[in-house]
Write an enzyme that holds these catalytic residues in place. Sequence first.
Site: not given
Length: 477
Positions: A248-250
């Site tokens: 994911s984005k993180r």
Amino acid sequence: MTKVRKPEIRVRVAPSPTGNLHIGNARTALFNWLFAKHHTGKLILRIEDTDLERSSLEFEKNILNGLEWLGLKWDEFYKQSERLDRYEKHLKKLLEEKKAFWCYHSKEELEAEKKEQTQKKEAPRHICEHKYMNHESGIMNQGAGIIRLKVDENSHRTVRFEDIIRGHVEFEQRVIGDLSLAKDLRTPLYNFAVVVDDHEMKISHVIRGEDHIANTPKQILIAEALGVSLPQFAHLPLILGEDRSKLSKRHGAVNFDEYIGAGYLPEALVNFLSLLGWSSKDGREILTKNEIIEQFSLEKVHKSGAIFDVKKLNWINSQYIKQFNDEGLTSLVMPFIEKYFGKQDKVFVLKLAPVFRERLEYLDQVKEFKYFFGEPEYEADILVWKKSDKEKTHKALESVLEILSSNLEWEIFDEKYIRSELDKLAEEKFGGDRGAVYWPLRVALTGEKFSPDPVEIARIIGKEKTLNRIQVALKKP
Ligand code: GLU
């Protein structure tokens, strides 16, 4: 003996244009493309845009651009929004045959039911009493209803399939419920539209992310109701971040555009993405497109999640950058350089090519080489080598200036000779501590603590700039 003709391999990439191209979709698209190429089959691109509220043309364009940039050419192109007549025809047939029905439960009722089931830790499903009501005109909507498939909740059947990657997979039919097919005759939902299309487009293999595995039994039931044959399924392992949770984005950029923008090369991304869940026969990590196509097989795709390792991507990309000659690399980096430093002379940038070839992991990193394009700015303190002091630094820079400005021939800049002179200086005046000489020279030329070799930089920026920058350093308080 008559030869049996092998069925044609036809695979599809089926993005929903509800967001920009995601790194995971790019990997799925690539695996489909590789499989098609390996078998000289066909790749179908199908835009799944039946969710009108969430789909947009802009996202569609972004996805197409990304796939084109990767070099994944498709043979046929469809948009679900242009195929509504097809879905309507099949829906009417299912309603007429009473395999499907209109469900008139309100959103609120369905949500309350789902909530209750979740609280009881049951799999959410809707078993609809409306399927037993014999509406006069089965195909016409009698109110605000949606169309569902009748699924026998009392059946003890397990819906099974052999996944090429995951092996035997089965789900109990009971837990599926009367699944939704369409909001109305001209608004099909995902599972239904996919089955109609995979059938009509003669798809032989459905290769998609593992997150779709629970949709497969639903699609099997729909195919059975429609009386159509099933494709083979291959569910690709999820892409995970380095902590093994779903990417994911993180974990970093998941938007494909960001990799294009950062100056990764399409060939390098193809190479890197192909290794997300697959490996070459001999474990080699740098492979040409043709080598990957030749070796690719779904049987060799791993079951376990594929870790997205940016360091590996950077390494692979740097290997591709190294394959360019000076001219080629100059054309590649020029747009990135001009983005940060304005219009540049090509002859000068050509001189930088060896430095870039050695050091760039991706092209946007040219922004770290600002000292080639303007005068460095830095605090006087950083000129001082850790084992030295201000006075010694001054002395070192003066001697370096003397060496460099003496009658050396800068036209044929002799790096070896200059280095030997600087080494001699370190030996004679600084007890053999080369840092005392090279460190202040590096900072004077670049304003940075870390950079390529200062002698190489001096050669590239030329005599005038080099001497001038040392003089500027000497004048710093
Ligand atoms: N439109 C679906 C998605 O974007 C594709 C699912 C499939 O391949 O069946 O996830």
